[in-house]
Design a protein around this motif. Structure first.
Motif, PDB file in Angstrom:
ATOM      1  N   GLU A  76       1.023  -1.202  -0.100  1.00 21.94           N
ATOM      2  CA  GLU A  76       0.032  -0.049   0.044  1.00 21.94           C
ATOM      3  C   GLU A  76       0.970   1.336  -0.027  1.00 21.94           C
ATOM      4  O   GLU A  76       0.557   2.286  -0.684  1.00 21.94           O
ATOM      5  CB  GLU A  76      -0.836  -0.293   0.917  1.00 21.94           C
ATOM      6  N   THR A  77       1.890   1.245   0.816  1.00 20.86           N
ATOM      7  CA  THR A  77       2.957   2.342   0.755  1.00 20.86           C
ATOM      8  C   THR A  77       3.532   2.457  -0.432  1.00 20.86           C
ATOM      9  O   THR A  77       3.562   3.603  -1.117  1.00 20.86           O
ATOM     10  CB  THR A  77       3.973   2.077   1.745  1.00 20.86           C
ATOM     11  N   ALA A  78       4.022   1.385  -1.378  1.00 20.87           N
ATOM     12  CA  ALA A  78       4.448   1.463  -2.543  1.00 20.87           C
ATOM     13  C   ALA A  78       3.646   2.238  -3.461  1.00 20.87           C
ATOM     14  O   ALA A  78       3.762   3.245  -4.329  1.00 20.87           O
ATOM     15  CB  ALA A  78       5.075   0.376  -2.976  1.00 20.87           C
ATOM     16  N   VAL A  79       2.186   1.576  -3.557  1.00 17.27           N
ATOM     17  CA  VAL A  79       1.203   2.435  -4.492  1.00 17.27           C
ATOM     18  C   VAL A  79       1.028   3.795  -4.000  1.00 17.27           C
ATOM     19  O   VAL A  79       0.929   4.687  -5.219  1.00 17.27           O
ATOM     20  CB  VAL A  79      -0.062   1.326  -4.224  1.00 17.27           C
ATOM     21  N   SER A  80       0.860   4.195  -2.996  1.00 19.36           N
ATOM     22  CA  SER A  80       0.797   5.411  -2.533  1.00 19.36           C
ATOM     23  C   SER A  80       1.908   6.346  -3.124  1.00 19.36           C
ATOM     24  O   SER A  80       1.895   7.482  -3.667  1.00 19.36           O
ATOM     25  CB  SER A  80       0.529   5.652  -1.065  1.00 19.36           C
ATOM     26  N   ARG A  81       3.076   5.764  -2.837  1.00 26.43           N
ATOM     27  CA  ARG A  81       4.238   6.684  -3.210  1.00 26.43           C
ATOM     28  C   ARG A  81       4.303   6.777  -4.785  1.00 26.43           C
ATOM     29  O   ARG A  81       4.564   7.883  -5.289  1.00 26.43           O
ATOM     30  CB  ARG A  81       5.328   5.864  -2.707  1.00 26.43           C
TER      31      ARG A  81
END
Length: 87
Positions: A76-81
């Motif tokens: 989820e963090t990678a997608v948001s980034r």
């Protein structure tokens, strides 16, 4: 979401740990499938032969669930980034 130092970049060691978490989560999913395919009497029979079956299985499933959550959080963090960088 996970907070990382180094501007959101994880280290190689952290990546290896998360990869191990993925393997743990996969193992846990297989364990969950096994438990859910068993009847209650199958589980009771397992417990008769191995008194620690239920507690060991429960501990393994909890550990795998936590590993799954860590990996999901990273994804989820990678997608948001990427979404932020895309604009």
């Amino acid at each position: 979401m996970m907070q990382y130092t180094k501007a959101g970049v994880i280290t190689e060691q952290e990546a290896r740990q998360l990869e191990q978490s993925l393997q743990d989560a996969r193992s846990g999913r297989l364990g969950a499938f096994t438990v859910m395919m068993q009847t209650d009497s199958d589980i009771q029979e397992e417990i008769k032969h191995d008194p620690l079956y239920a507690s060991d299985s429960l501990a393994e499933l909890r550990e795998a669930l936590e590993a799954h959550r860590r990996v999901t959080d990273l994804m989820e963090t990678a997608v948001s980034r990427l979404e932020r960088m895309r604009g």
